[in-house]
Design a protein around this motif. Structure first.
Motif, mmCIF file in Angstrom:
data_model
loop_
_atom_site.group_PDB
_atom_site.id
_atom_site.type_symbol
_atom_site.label_atom_id
_atom_site.label_comp_id
_atom_site.label_asym_id
_atom_site.label_seq_id
_atom_site.Cartn_x
_atom_site.Cartn_y
_atom_site.Cartn_z
ATOM 1 N N UNK A 149 0.577 -1.257 0.064
ATOM 2 C CA UNK A 149 -0.215 -0.121 0.219
ATOM 3 C C UNK A 149 1.214 1.152 0.107
ATOM 4 N N UNK A 150 0.762 2.445 -0.304
ATOM 5 C CA UNK A 150 0.983 3.833 -1.121
ATOM 6 C C UNK A 150 2.588 3.029 -1.716
ATOM 7 N N UNK A 151 3.498 4.042 0.106
ATOM 8 C CA UNK A 151 5.022 3.384 0.039
ATOM 9 C C UNK A 151 5.355 2.111 0.589
ATOM 10 N N UNK A 152 5.016 1.702 0.961
ATOM 11 C CA UNK A 152 5.117 0.256 1.430
ATOM 12 C C UNK A 152 5.298 -0.989 0.312
ATOM 13 N N UNK A 153 6.671 -1.839 0.048
ATOM 14 C CA UNK A 153 6.490 -2.651 -1.264
ATOM 15 C C UNK A 153 7.960 -3.940 0.296
ATOM 16 N N UNK A 154 7.887 -5.012 -1.214
ATOM 17 C CA UNK A 154 8.616 -5.959 -0.908
ATOM 18 C C UNK A 154 9.661 -5.863 -0.976
ATOM 19 N N UNK A 155 11.710 -5.680 -0.675
ATOM 20 C CA UNK A 155 12.351 -6.185 -1.526
ATOM 21 C C UNK A 155 13.194 -7.540 -0.421
ATOM 22 N N UNK A 156 13.121 -7.881 -0.053
ATOM 23 C CA UNK A 156 13.513 -8.854 0.794
ATOM 24 C C UNK A 156 13.054 -9.763 0.557
ATOM 25 N N UNK A 157 12.940 -11.116 1.542
ATOM 26 C CA UNK A 157 12.390 -12.559 1.331
ATOM 27 C C UNK A 157 13.124 -13.511 2.478
ATOM 28 N N UNK A 158 13.250 -13.914 3.481
ATOM 29 C CA UNK A 158 13.780 -15.324 3.721
ATOM 30 C C UNK A 158 13.564 -16.152 3.981
ATOM 31 N N UNK A 159 14.194 -17.176 4.097
ATOM 32 C CA UNK A 159 13.394 -18.138 4.068
ATOM 33 C C UNK A 159 14.297 -19.304 4.488
ATOM 34 N N UNK A 160 13.111 -20.219 5.434
ATOM 35 C CA UNK A 160 13.846 -21.341 6.524
ATOM 36 C C UNK A 160 12.995 -22.238 6.303
ATOM 37 N N UNK A 161 13.004 -23.123 7.095
ATOM 38 C CA UNK A 161 13.465 -25.000 7.404
ATOM 39 C C UNK A 161 12.345 -24.536 8.269
ATOM 40 N N UNK A 162 11.348 -25.163 8.148
ATOM 41 C CA UNK A 162 10.441 -25.587 9.461
ATOM 42 C C UNK A 162 10.115 -23.845 9.551
ATOM 43 N N UNK A 207 14.506 -9.115 -3.598
ATOM 44 C CA UNK A 207 14.017 -9.931 -4.474
ATOM 45 C C UNK A 207 14.112 -9.515 -5.787
ATOM 46 N N UNK A 208 14.963 -8.599 -5.787
ATOM 47 C CA UNK A 208 15.418 -8.521 -7.479
ATOM 48 C C UNK A 208 16.178 -9.001 -7.663
ATOM 49 N N UNK A 209 17.249 -9.319 -6.853
ATOM 50 C CA UNK A 209 18.839 -10.245 -6.892
ATOM 51 C C UNK A 209 18.211 -11.712 -7.099
ATOM 52 N N UNK A 210 16.598 -12.191 -6.529
ATOM 53 C CA UNK A 210 16.757 -13.724 -6.798
ATOM 54 C C UNK A 210 15.430 -13.574 -8.529
ATOM 55 N N UNK A 211 15.062 -12.702 -8.685
ATOM 56 C CA UNK A 211 14.513 -12.276 -10.446
ATOM 57 C C UNK A 211 15.643 -12.185 -10.892
ATOM 58 N N UNK A 212 16.726 -12.051 -10.868
ATOM 59 C CA UNK A 212 17.569 -11.780 -11.887
ATOM 60 C C UNK A 212 18.065 -12.855 -12.216
ATOM 61 N N UNK A 213 18.092 -14.061 -11.073
ATOM 62 C CA UNK A 213 19.243 -15.366 -10.877
ATOM 63 C C UNK A 213 17.443 -16.072 -11.594
ATOM 64 N N UNK A 214 16.776 -16.370 -11.385
ATOM 65 C CA UNK A 214 15.348 -16.661 -12.455
ATOM 66 C C UNK A 214 15.421 -17.181 -12.901
ATOM 67 N N UNK A 215 15.625 -15.420 -13.719
ATOM 68 C CA UNK A 215 16.008 -15.064 -15.678
ATOM 69 C C UNK A 215 17.332 -15.290 -15.574
ATOM 70 N N UNK A 216 18.089 -15.089 -15.424
ATOM 71 C CA UNK A 216 19.910 -15.882 -16.092
ATOM 72 C C UNK A 216 19.638 -17.005 -15.629
ATOM 73 N N UNK A 217 18.869 -17.917 -15.525
ATOM 74 C CA UNK A 217 18.950 -19.669 -15.526
ATOM 75 C C UNK A 217 18.016 -19.559 -16.859
#
Length: 225
Positions: A187-200, A210-220
């Motif tokens: 909403x308005x000026x709130x964005x998601x630019x980072x993710x965290x991943x964990x087991x359980x 997020x941008x790095x993950x998108x770039x990695x996926x595009x490169x693949x």
């Protein structure tokens, strides 16, 4: 055969002469990683040649076979003066036995570690990956963390590297981001630019931009095209 027992004198000589612990010497004697070069018939004391890797030389342990007591530990020149010459063949055999013993120990430790890692992976493989997004304002201050999705696939062997290379997971992740209206803005000026991943729910968190993950996926995708 009696287990090795340290006498006070033997302990002193081990401290003085060996770069090997008294416990290790007892283990060598108990496991018979020695070459017996003679027996004192009157006292039943066996003269046992062993190799010390840190000293890079052989020594002789004199042990009472009836009681297991280690009487003393002698360098080869001391032993020659007090008893008899230790042959080169006996020294070579003792060295080869020690190297084989060390290799066996290393192999056993490697197998124990491998088995432990396998057990851990089997346990972790039953846990789903959980992905969270960090909500940031326009000055990059994190204001909240929200759950995005979970993903379970035992074929990934609890490996995060395998996870981010999984096309099905990446598609699922971006679909969920889009459905939550968080791919660009919440909403308005709130964005998601980072993710965290964990087991359980209690696993160690790994952060991804997020941008790095998108770039990695595009490169693949380009590399497969």
């Amino acid at each position: 055969m009696k287990k090795a027992v340290l006498t006070y004198h033997a302990h002193e000589k081990i401290e003085e002469r060996l770069l090997m612990s008294a416990e290790t010497l007892c283990e060598l004697l108990d496991d018979n990683i020695v070459v017996i070069t003679g027996i004192e018939t009157s006292s039943n004391r066996h003269h046992k040649v062993f190799y010390s890797p840190l000293n890079k030389m052989c020594f002789v342990a004199i042990q009472d076979q009836k009681t297991g007591h280690i009487i003393t530990v002698l360098p080869l020149d001391y032993h020659q003066n007090k008893a008899w010459v230790t042959s080169y063949d006996a020294q070579r055999m003792a060295k080869e036995m020690m190297h084989g013993y060390i290799q066996d120990k290393e192999d056993q430790e490697a197998q124990i570690l491998s088995d432990r890692l396998l057990r851990i992976k089997k346990i972790q493989g039953k846990l789903p990956f959980r992905i969270y997004g960090y909500l940031e304002d326009d000055v990059k201050t994190i204001v909240d963390r929200i759950f995005i999705c979970s993903w379970k696939d035992e074929a990934l062997c609890a490996d995060l590297g395998n996870l981010i290379e999984d096309k099905h997971f990446i598609n699922h992740l971006f679909t969920r981001l889009h459905k939550k209206r968080t791919l660009l803005k919440v909403n308005s000026n709130i964005t998601i630019k980072r993710l965290s991943m964990q087991l359980g729910s209690k696993g160690e968190k790994t952060l991804f931009h997020l941008e790095a993950l998108k770039w990695f996926n595009q490169s693949q995708q380009k590399s497969e095209a």
